[in-house]
Every structure is written in structure tokens, then in C-alpha cells.
Design an enzyme around this catalytic site. Structure first.
Site, PDB file in Angstrom:
ATOM      1  N   CYS A 162       0.806  -1.221   0.000  1.00  0.00           N
ATOM      2  CA  CYS A 162       0.000   0.000   0.000  1.00  0.00           C
ATOM      3  C   CYS A 162       0.838   1.269   0.000  1.00  0.00           C
ATOM      4  O   CYS A 162       0.291   2.375  -0.029  1.00  0.00           O
ATOM      5  CB  CYS A 162      -0.971  -0.025   1.179  1.00  0.00           C
ATOM      6  SG  CYS A 162      -2.047  -1.475   1.146  1.00  0.00           S
ATOM      7  N   HIS A 215      -1.933   7.990   6.333  1.00  0.00           N
ATOM      8  CA  HIS A 215      -2.248   6.679   5.749  1.00  0.00           C
ATOM      9  C   HIS A 215      -3.580   6.185   6.308  1.00  0.00           C
ATOM     10  O   HIS A 215      -4.443   5.749   5.553  1.00  0.00           O
ATOM     11  CB  HIS A 215      -1.130   5.689   6.068  1.00  0.00           C
ATOM     12  CG  HIS A 215      -1.342   4.339   5.481  1.00  0.00           C
ATOM     13  ND1 HIS A 215      -1.380   4.124   4.119  1.00  0.00           N
ATOM     14  CD2 HIS A 215      -1.548   3.132   6.066  1.00  0.00           C
ATOM     15  CE1 HIS A 215      -1.586   2.831   3.890  1.00  0.00           C
ATOM     16  NE2 HIS A 215      -1.697   2.213   5.040  1.00  0.00           N
ATOM     17  N   GLU A 224       0.409   5.409  13.657  1.00  0.00           N
ATOM     18  CA  GLU A 224       0.761   6.558  12.816  1.00  0.00           C
ATOM     19  C   GLU A 224       0.674   7.861  13.612  1.00  0.00           C
ATOM     20  O   GLU A 224       1.570   8.713  13.512  1.00  0.00           O
ATOM     21  CB  GLU A 224      -0.153   6.638  11.596  1.00  0.00           C
ATOM     22  CG  GLU A 224       0.228   7.769  10.666  1.00  0.00           C
ATOM     23  CD  GLU A 224      -0.561   7.776   9.367  1.00  0.00           C
ATOM     24  OE1 GLU A 224      -0.183   8.552   8.458  1.00  0.00           O
ATOM     25  OE2 GLU A 224      -1.550   7.013   9.260  1.00  0.00           O
ATOM     26  N   LYS A 235      -9.095   8.459   3.205  1.00  0.00           N
ATOM     27  CA  LYS A 235      -9.624   7.100   3.030  1.00  0.00           C
ATOM     28  C   LYS A 235     -11.002   6.953   3.667  1.00  0.00           C
ATOM     29  O   LYS A 235     -11.723   6.002   3.365  1.00  0.00           O
ATOM     30  CB  LYS A 235      -8.663   6.066   3.628  1.00  0.00           C
ATOM     31  CG  LYS A 235      -7.389   5.850   2.825  1.00  0.00           C
ATOM     32  CD  LYS A 235      -6.553   4.715   3.406  1.00  0.00           C
ATOM     33  CE  LYS A 235      -5.263   4.501   2.630  1.00  0.00           C
ATOM     34  NZ  LYS A 235      -4.273   5.562   2.883  1.00  0.00           N
ATOM     35  N   HIS A 270      -9.741   2.367   0.783  1.00  0.00           N
ATOM     36  CA  HIS A 270      -8.301   2.128   0.641  1.00  0.00           C
ATOM     37  C   HIS A 270      -8.025   1.511  -0.716  1.00  0.00           C
ATOM     38  O   HIS A 270      -8.398   0.371  -0.984  1.00  0.00           O
ATOM     39  CB  HIS A 270      -7.837   1.194   1.759  1.00  0.00           C
ATOM     40  CG  HIS A 270      -6.358   1.016   1.834  1.00  0.00           C
ATOM     41  ND1 HIS A 270      -5.472   1.717   1.053  1.00  0.00           N
ATOM     42  CD2 HIS A 270      -5.588   0.200   2.612  1.00  0.00           C
ATOM     43  CE1 HIS A 270      -4.240   1.352   1.338  1.00  0.00           C
ATOM     44  NE2 HIS A 270      -4.281   0.436   2.281  1.00  0.00           N
ATOM     45  N   PHE A 314       1.933  -3.573   3.794  1.00  0.00           N
ATOM     46  CA  PHE A 314       2.264  -4.888   4.343  1.00  0.00           C
ATOM     47  C   PHE A 314       3.742  -5.166   4.061  1.00  0.00           C
ATOM     48  O   PHE A 314       4.248  -4.880   2.971  1.00  0.00           O
ATOM     49  CB  PHE A 314       1.418  -5.975   3.685  1.00  0.00           C
ATOM     50  CG  PHE A 314       0.014  -6.106   4.239  1.00  0.00           C
ATOM     51  CD1 PHE A 314      -0.488  -5.227   5.180  1.00  0.00           C
ATOM     52  CD2 PHE A 314      -0.810  -7.138   3.808  1.00  0.00           C
ATOM     53  CE1 PHE A 314      -1.776  -5.363   5.683  1.00  0.00           C
ATOM     54  CE2 PHE A 314      -2.105  -7.285   4.302  1.00  0.00           C
ATOM     55  CZ  PHE A 314      -2.585  -6.396   5.233  1.00  0.00           C
TER      56      PHE A 314
END
Length: 415
Positions: A163, A303, A314, A334, A339, A400
Site C-alpha cells: 500500500c 495513511h 501513525e 480514506k 483504501h 504490508f
């Protein structure tokens, strides 16, 4: 090193099929989440996603061409064409040997892969595969097809960092131009993951929200009641070129890219470091690269996927970099787009660029009961957009495997 400017944008998103519609929806807090229409979700835990709306690829691509390409490549071509038009590019007047494509996708042609394998499984074992199977599926094909369409013979490859993918692509493109290795690069990312394989796989990893009764409010970053991310699809395209090259062709300059930082959590296959170690390092690296101080950042597009651990880690990292006393606006777009996996960084970069251009911070929607540790520290731009002078905007993306990529965009000036 050379200055690098943004001269064109293209967007194909769950809340708008072009840049203007996308931006208008962001500013107005529109949710793109709705029940999935692409397949029967009866047996799936998650039954909704952020699909494209009122979209038919044949409105943009000839049928004979479309059959050669997976949806992720079709999305790429459509967003790139918009960016080229907006950048007022006539390739016949330019040195195509100095123009490249660096494109990103996390899953590539996963829809094609699923389709072909399911067809094979239903047969008698005879390998009757479509001759376009491999070139439709492989993740690098979008960058190749873009270069072929426009005859671009410069740097050409694909990034994959889950991502963080399209932010990684943007940083690579930025670097090659400022190092003098290219005059212009088309960059961004595309993803077409709304199918049984992707939704089932992410359900198995317990990453997706299952708020099936009210999907429009399921993506709720920073909210204590969040239960996972909402999958989205689409593409974002950005034209980067050297300042000198843009000026020489009298290009419309939208903004400037001034920094990029990459790092790793080095922690877990899918989970972020609980203290946001990689995010902290990535933001510091981007700030150092841009040669600016923390108080010059006005807006961060986080994110913030709406997962319990990810959002907290985050914000811990943001607090560690910027402190508890700050003038930041933060938002999680998002909450509206869902996403887009490997394409997330591209459309969120566009959100940052438009924010810088228009002095408007898009909101975080759906988030009501904010994590107590952070609700009094940060302005999360809850509920509605906020007007604010934005000279520098930062965009975070994580993937990931612990991949971290952060970009910084600046309001353009001749100086």
C-alpha cells in the site's frame, strides 16, 4: 539538483471519475462506500466496498484494446490520459527518449488471475488459457502499455511496496528527474482489487470492516469503534517534470514536489510497528530531503486506513515528529475513498496537491468518538473541510511488509 514540478493530474476514484469531481467530493465529504456490485457477496463477511460509479471502460478505450488489458491497466490508461490533457502535452514536440513511466500497483492483474484459474479449475485439466493471460496479469504491464501508447522510450518500470506502492513510484520519479536522468516522468498507480480473491483474502486476514448495514460510515479513521478498512479501486496519475523543461514548453505548473522519504518498520508481516517506528523515520527522511523544518508542514494526509493498530501507531509517530504543540491539520481521505491499496498513494498525493493549490484541507468523515490519547493533540479536520493557507503538505503511505513512503508537496512559486 533540479527542481521538480507537477504539471498534470488524472484521477479515477470511487468518488469521482476525474480530478475535478474527485476534489469536489473530497471537499464535500462524500463517502464512496456501497454494497459490492461486481460479484455475489452472499457468503462473504464483507459485502461492501468503494467501487467506481457510473463507469464503463469502453467510454474511454476501444473494445479491441480493452480486451487485452486487465482493469488495473485500463484504469491506469484512463487516468494518465486525463493527466496528459491537463498538462497540455504534445509528445511530438518533445524528446521521447527523455520521458519515462514509473507506475505502481500492489496486486496487478489479480482479476485476470482469478478468472483464468477458475476457468482452468472447472475444466478437465487441459491448459486452455487466454493468450493474453500473462501480459494482462503481470504487475509491470501498465507502465509498459503507457509507454507503448505514447511512444515514450525513457525510464520505465513498476514499483511494488504493497500500500506504499504509488508513493514509492512518485519518489523514484522525483529522484530520477532531479538527478537529470529524465525530463518528464508519468507516475502514479492503479488497482482493481474488488473481486472474490481480494475481498476473501483480506477477510481471512481480518483487515476489512464488516459494517455491512451502514457501509457509508464504515471507514472511520481514528474512531475508537473502527473495525477495519474499506477496499477501494481506481487510479491516480501525476506528471512530474523538471522546472526547466516545464518552463521551456510553457506548461501549466500546479505545484512542486520537494521531498521523499522511505523506511521500514522491520516488525511484522502485516501489522505496523506499535510505536510507528518506520513512519517516524519516513517522515524525518522526507523532511530532511525537502530541507524544511517541522513547523513548515501545514497539512498531513495520513495513511490512516481505519484499522485499530495502524491508525494509533501513525498518530504516535506524528506526535513524535511534530510534538504535542503544533499547527497541523491532519485528515484521512480514506474515510471517503476507501483504501485503494497500491493506488492509495497516488490519489492521496493528488489530494495534497489540490489542497496546496486551493488552500483547503479535505475532511475526515465518519469519525466521531476519537481515540482519547489523540483527540486533544491534533486537528483531525473532522466532519467538514477547512480553509487554511497550505504551503507544504505531507502524504504518508504504509504497506504490508513494513514498507514506508512519505512525500512532501509545496505551493509553486517562481523563486
Amino acid at each position: 539538483m533540479k527542481r521538480v514540478v507537477i504539471t498534470g493530474l488524472g484521477a479515477l476514484t470511487p468518488i469521482g471519475n476525474n480530478v475535478n469531481d474527485f476534489w469536489e467530493s473530497l471537499v464535500n465529504g462524500v463517502s464512496g462506500a456501497a454494497p459490492i456490485t461486481k460479484f455475489d457477496t452472499t457468503k462473504f463477511k464483507t459485502k461492501f466496498a468503494c467501487e467506481l460509479k457510473d463507469f464503463n471502460p469502453l467510454d474511454y478505450i476501444e473494445k479491441s484494446e480493452a480486451r487485452k488489458y486487465d482493469l488495473f491497466t485500463q484504469y491506469a490508461l484512463i487516468s494518465v490520459e486525463e493527466a496528459i490533457q491537463n498538462a497540455e502535452i504534445n509528445f511530438d514536440n518533445l524528446n521521447k527518449n527523455r520521458i519515462g513511466v514509473i507506475w505502481g500497483s500492489g496486486n496487478g492483474g489479480i482479476g485476470t488471475f482469478q478468472e483464468q484459474l477458475m476457468e482452468f479449475a472447472k475444466g478437465d485439466g487441459t491448459p486452455r488459457f487466454n493468450p493474453y493471460f500473462i501480459p494482462k496479469m503481470i504487475v509491470d504491464i501498465a507502465s509498459g502499455v503507457i509507454s507503448i501508447k505514447y511512444g515514450l522510450r525513457g525510464i520505465n518500470y513498476t514499483t511494488v511496496s504493497a500500500c506504499a506502492t504509488s508513493n514509492t513510484a512518485i519518489i523514484d520519479a522525483f529522484n530520477y528527474i532531479r538527478w537529470g536522468k529524465a525530463d518528464m516522468i508519468i507516475t502514479g498507480g492503479s488497482e482493481a482489487p474488488i473481486n472474490e480473491t481480494s475481498v476473501g483474502g483480506f477477510n481471512a486476514s481480518k483487515a476489512l470492516s464488516t459494517l455491512n448495514d451502514t457501509p457509508e460510515i464504515a471507514s472511520r479513521p481514528f474512531d475508537v469503534n473502527r473495525d477495519g478498512f474499506v477496499m477501494g479501486e481506481g487510479a491516480g496519475a501525476i506528471i512530474l517534470e523538471s522546472y526547466e523543461h516545464a518552463i521551456s514548453r510553457n506548461a501549466p505548473i500546479i505545484a512542486e514536489i520537494v521531498g521523499g522519504g522511505m523506511a521500514a518498520d522491520a516488525y511484522h508481516l502485516t501489522g505496523t510497528h506499535p510505536e510507528g517506528e518506520g513512519a517516524y523515520l519516513g517522515m524525518l527522511a522526507a523532511l530532511e530531503d525537502a530541507e524544511i523544518s517541522i513547523d513548515q508542514i501545514d497539512y498531513i494526509n495520513t495513511h490512516a486506513t481505519s484499522t485499530p493498530q495502524g491508525d494509533n501507531s501513525e498518530l504516535k509517530a506524528v506526535e513524535r515528529v511534530f510534538g504535542r504543540e503544533n499547527h497541523l491539520n491532519i485528515s484521512a481521505t480514506k474515510s471517503m475513498t476507501g483504501h485503494l491499496l497500491g493506488a492509495a498513494g497516488a490519489i492521496e498525493a493528488i489530494a495534497c496537491i489540490k489542497a496546496v493549490q486551493n488552500n483547503i484541507v479535505p475532511p475526515t468523515i465518519n469519525s466521531v468518538e476519537i481515540e482519547p490519547a489523540f483527540k486533544d493533540i491534533f486537528n483531525l479536520t473532522l466532519g467538514k473541510a477547512q480553509e487554511k493557507e497550505i504551503n507544504y503538505a505531507m502524504s504518508n503511505t504504509f504497506g504490508f511488509g513494513g514498507h514506508i513512503a512519505t512525500t512532501i508537496f509545496k505551493k509553486f512559486s517562481e523563486e
